[in-house]
Design a protein around this motif. Structure first.
Motif, PDB file in Angstrom:
ATOM      1  N   ALA A  52      51.531  31.181  46.275  1.00  0.00           N
ATOM      2  CA  ALA A  52      50.923  31.704  47.500  1.00  0.00           C
ATOM      3  C   ALA A  52      50.428  33.133  47.297  1.00  0.00           C
ATOM      4  O   ALA A  52      49.347  33.506  47.773  1.00  0.00           O
ATOM      5  N   LYS A  53      51.188  33.941  46.592  1.00  0.00           N
ATOM      6  CA  LYS A  53      50.791  35.340  46.372  1.00  0.00           C
ATOM      7  C   LYS A  53      49.592  35.461  45.431  1.00  0.00           C
ATOM      8  O   LYS A  53      48.870  36.464  45.468  1.00  0.00           O
ATOM      9  N   LEU A  54      49.383  34.461  44.591  1.00  0.00           N
ATOM     10  CA  LEU A  54      48.248  34.499  43.675  1.00  0.00           C
ATOM     11  C   LEU A  54      46.923  34.180  44.372  1.00  0.00           C
ATOM     12  O   LEU A  54      45.857  34.428  43.809  1.00  0.00           O
ATOM     13  N   ALA A  55      46.985  33.630  45.584  1.00  0.00           N
ATOM     14  CA  ALA A  55      45.773  33.288  46.339  1.00  0.00           C
ATOM     15  C   ALA A  55      44.818  32.461  45.471  1.00  0.00           C
ATOM     16  O   ALA A  55      43.654  32.795  45.281  1.00  0.00           O
ATOM     17  N   ILE A  71      55.481  42.374  42.189  1.00  0.00           N
ATOM     18  CA  ILE A  71      54.385  43.314  42.448  1.00  0.00           C
ATOM     19  C   ILE A  71      53.064  42.563  42.316  1.00  0.00           C
ATOM     20  O   ILE A  71      52.800  41.930  41.296  1.00  0.00           O
ATOM     21  N   GLN A  72      52.253  42.642  43.359  1.00  0.00           N
ATOM     22  CA  GLN A  72      50.911  42.065  43.331  1.00  0.00           C
ATOM     23  C   GLN A  72      49.933  43.180  42.957  1.00  0.00           C
ATOM     24  O   GLN A  72      49.967  44.279  43.528  1.00  0.00           O
ATOM     25  N   ILE A  73      49.051  42.898  41.995  1.00  0.00           N
ATOM     26  CA  ILE A  73      48.197  43.925  41.388  1.00  0.00           C
ATOM     27  C   ILE A  73      46.756  43.415  41.326  1.00  0.00           C
ATOM     28  O   ILE A  73      46.511  42.247  41.022  1.00  0.00           O
ATOM     29  N   VAL A  74      45.813  44.302  41.591  1.00  0.00           N
ATOM     30  CA  VAL A  74      44.386  43.950  41.498  1.00  0.00           C
ATOM     31  C   VAL A  74      43.615  45.077  40.819  1.00  0.00           C
ATOM     32  O   VAL A  74      44.113  46.202  40.680  1.00  0.00           O
ATOM     33  N   ARG A  75      42.401  44.765  40.418  1.00  0.00           N
ATOM     34  CA  ARG A  75      41.465  45.802  39.959  1.00  0.00           C
ATOM     35  C   ARG A  75      40.662  46.332  41.145  1.00  0.00           C
ATOM     36  O   ARG A  75      40.331  47.513  41.203  1.00  0.00           O
ATOM     37  N   ASP A  76      40.337  45.441  42.077  1.00  0.00           N
ATOM     38  CA  ASP A  76      39.488  45.783  43.221  1.00  0.00           C
ATOM     39  C   ASP A  76      40.254  45.439  44.501  1.00  0.00           C
ATOM     40  O   ASP A  76      40.665  44.290  44.695  1.00  0.00           O
ATOM     41  N   GLN A  77      40.429  46.397  45.377  1.00  0.00           N
ATOM     42  CA  GLN A  77      41.217  46.157  46.584  1.00  0.00           C
ATOM     43  C   GLN A  77      40.564  45.164  47.544  1.00  0.00           C
ATOM     44  O   GLN A  77      41.194  44.690  48.488  1.00  0.00           O
ATOM     45  N   ALA A 113      39.690  42.232  46.673  1.00  0.00           N
ATOM     46  CA  ALA A 113      39.911  40.900  46.102  1.00  0.00           C
ATOM     47  C   ALA A 113      40.758  40.010  46.991  1.00  0.00           C
ATOM     48  O   ALA A 113      40.775  38.790  46.807  1.00  0.00           O
ATOM     49  N   LEU A 114      41.467  40.585  47.960  1.00  0.00           N
ATOM     50  CA  LEU A 114      42.394  39.823  48.793  1.00  0.00           C
ATOM     51  C   LEU A 114      42.098  40.042  50.276  1.00  0.00           C
ATOM     52  O   LEU A 114      41.462  41.045  50.646  1.00  0.00           O
ATOM     53  N   PRO A 115      42.545  39.130  51.141  1.00  0.00           N
ATOM     54  CA  PRO A 115      42.350  39.309  52.586  1.00  0.00           C
ATOM     55  C   PRO A 115      43.012  40.581  53.102  1.00  0.00           C
ATOM     56  O   PRO A 115      43.885  41.172  52.457  1.00  0.00           O
ATOM     57  N   MET A 116      42.621  40.979  54.292  1.00  0.00           N
ATOM     58  CA  MET A 116      43.093  42.245  54.878  1.00  0.00           C
ATOM     59  C   MET A 116      44.583  42.219  55.184  1.00  0.00           C
ATOM     60  O   MET A 116      45.272  43.226  55.039  1.00  0.00           O
TER      61      MET A 116
END
Length: 419
Positions: free
Chosen positions: A167-170, A379-385, A387-390
């Motif tokens: 679920a956290k990986l979307a 910890i959920q990590i991205v390069r671009d904020q 990339a995930l819903p609000m």
């Protein structure tokens, strides 16, 4: 009995009931008498001296060798009554000196080059594969489970952990997913089966590599899951999603910048990573010397204050952190109970000393999570904020959808290759 040790135990053991029999046969009693009495015996003066000077290493060794004997209760009961009193502190002066020296030199022991990393992994994960099947769940998840209720079984808690991570990986259909430290393949196969994604797993364990690919073939998932016997640092492709569960503890504090810079290079611009690791509540420290010598050479449990700066330096962004406090304590309790129930079978694979070593490992690990400021973090990590819903709603919505699918009877049976 060493009078310094008597004085020390009298000062720190104020709760519970502990009887300590010294080599002369004299019984020393500590605590307030509450609870079940735990009775232990030290059989030699040498072992007694070593316990006082370096308990973190010598207690486990004495238990393995039979010079520290639990006569009433279990080694878990002894660790529980002592650690409830002293927690993560309470070291003698000499033990504090040894610990500080180990902290100062920890990077040497954690210098995990690709060659050393493979050696360290083989030490623990390339043991006889039958060992792990004796006490893990049917999917051989060798990491912290996710207990949604106090009544949740180990099987369901490990399944819930995979569902929680998914679920956290979307995830979206067709995405490329990398599993760093893929174990026996359970998580990768779960993701491929439930989200229609293409999964690449990497492991340094020859045993895990063999089993994972066999399982992929048996489940007709080999066309979109593959498990490589390869160091993550040698990968070149990019992935939409990256997950890593129970591997980061083997990276070593001197390699955190290397790890997250590689993650940045492997992650697509709109990619998402979820990192699941054991962590410390109480800040930077050092690996227990007995654990380092016998169980996880080169390993280290990080604090968030060591991990987050490395993520920032890599140019990555943290979008979510979850702390799992007592979930691993419950996981280890289930493993320990299962291990003890299969003692004779483990002994047939190895010997009595090995059985005592693993009982101590499981008991010490469980009590560490209950009384010594250990926990797990995701910890959920991205390069671009973007990339995930609000909001975080998508996490529970995805989790509920997976749960409804399971309740509808589509949850696959889990088994190890060849069963």
């Amino acid at each position: 009995m060493n009078q310094l040790l008597v004085n020390y135990l009298s000062r720190v053991l104020v709760k519970g009931s502990l009887e300590f029999v010294d080599p002369s046969g004299k019984v020393h009693r500590f605590g307030d008498g509450s609870g079940e009495t735990v009775r232990v015996r030290v059989t030699t003066n040498k072992a007694l001296r070593q316990l006082f000077l370096n308990p973190e290493l010598k207690l486990g060794e004495a238990f393995m060798d039979g010079t520290f004997v639990v006569e009433k209760g279990s080694i878990y009961d002894f660790l529980a009554v002592t650690l409830q009193n002293i927690g993560g502190g309470g070291r003698t002066l000499w033990a504090r000196i040894i610990y500080r020296l180990r902290v100062m030199t920890r990077r040497v022991r954690q210098w995990n080059t690709p060659f050393r990393a493979k050696q360290n992994v083989a030490h623990h994960y390339d043991l006889d594969g039958r060992l792990y099947s004796l006490f893990l769940d049917s999917d051989q998840q060798y990491s912290c489970a996710y207990f949604e209720t106090p009544e949740t079984t180990l099987e369901d808690a490990q399944y819930a952990k995979k569902r929680h991570l998914a679920a956290k990986l979307a995830l979206q259909s067709g995405q490329r997913v990398l599993d760093i430290g893929s174990g026996w393949g359970g998580l990768g196969l779960f993701l491929a089966n439930h989200a229609d994604v293409d999964v690449t797993g990497v492991t340094l364990s020859e045993e895990q590599h063999k089993v994972s690919n066999a399982r992929a073939g048996e489940q007709d998932l080999a066309h979109r899951t593959r498990f490589l016997l390869q160091d993550y640092r040698s990968l070149k492709s990019r992935f939409d999603r990256i997950v890593s569960v129970g591997m980061f503890e083997h990276v070593g504090v001197g390699h955190y910048d290397e790890f997250f810079k590689k993650v940045r290079d492997l992650l697509t611009d709109d990619g998402v990573m979820v990192l699941h690791s054991i962590g410390r509540f109480d800040g930077p420290g050092e690996t227990n010397s007995w654990i380092h010598k016998y169980i996880f050479p080169g390993g280290y449990i990080p604090s968030l204050s060591e991990v987050l700066p490395a993520i920032e330096r890599a140019g990555l962004k943290v979008t979510d952190i979850e702390i799992l406090r007592l979930h691993y304590a419950e996981t280890l309790k289930a493993w320990r109970e299962r291990f003890l129930a299969r003692w004779d079978e483990v002994k047939a694979l190895y010997d009595e000393r090995f059985c005592r070593m693993w009982e101590f490992y499981l008991a010490a690990s469980e009590t560490a999570f209950r009384y010594q400021d250990m926990m797990n973090f995701q910890i959920q990590i991205v390069r671009d904020q973007h990339a995930l819903p609000m909001t975080r709603d998508y996490i529970w919505q995805s989790e509920e959808a997976l749960r409804r699918r399971d309740l509808a009877g589509t949850r696959p049976s889990l088994k190890i290759a060849g069963e």
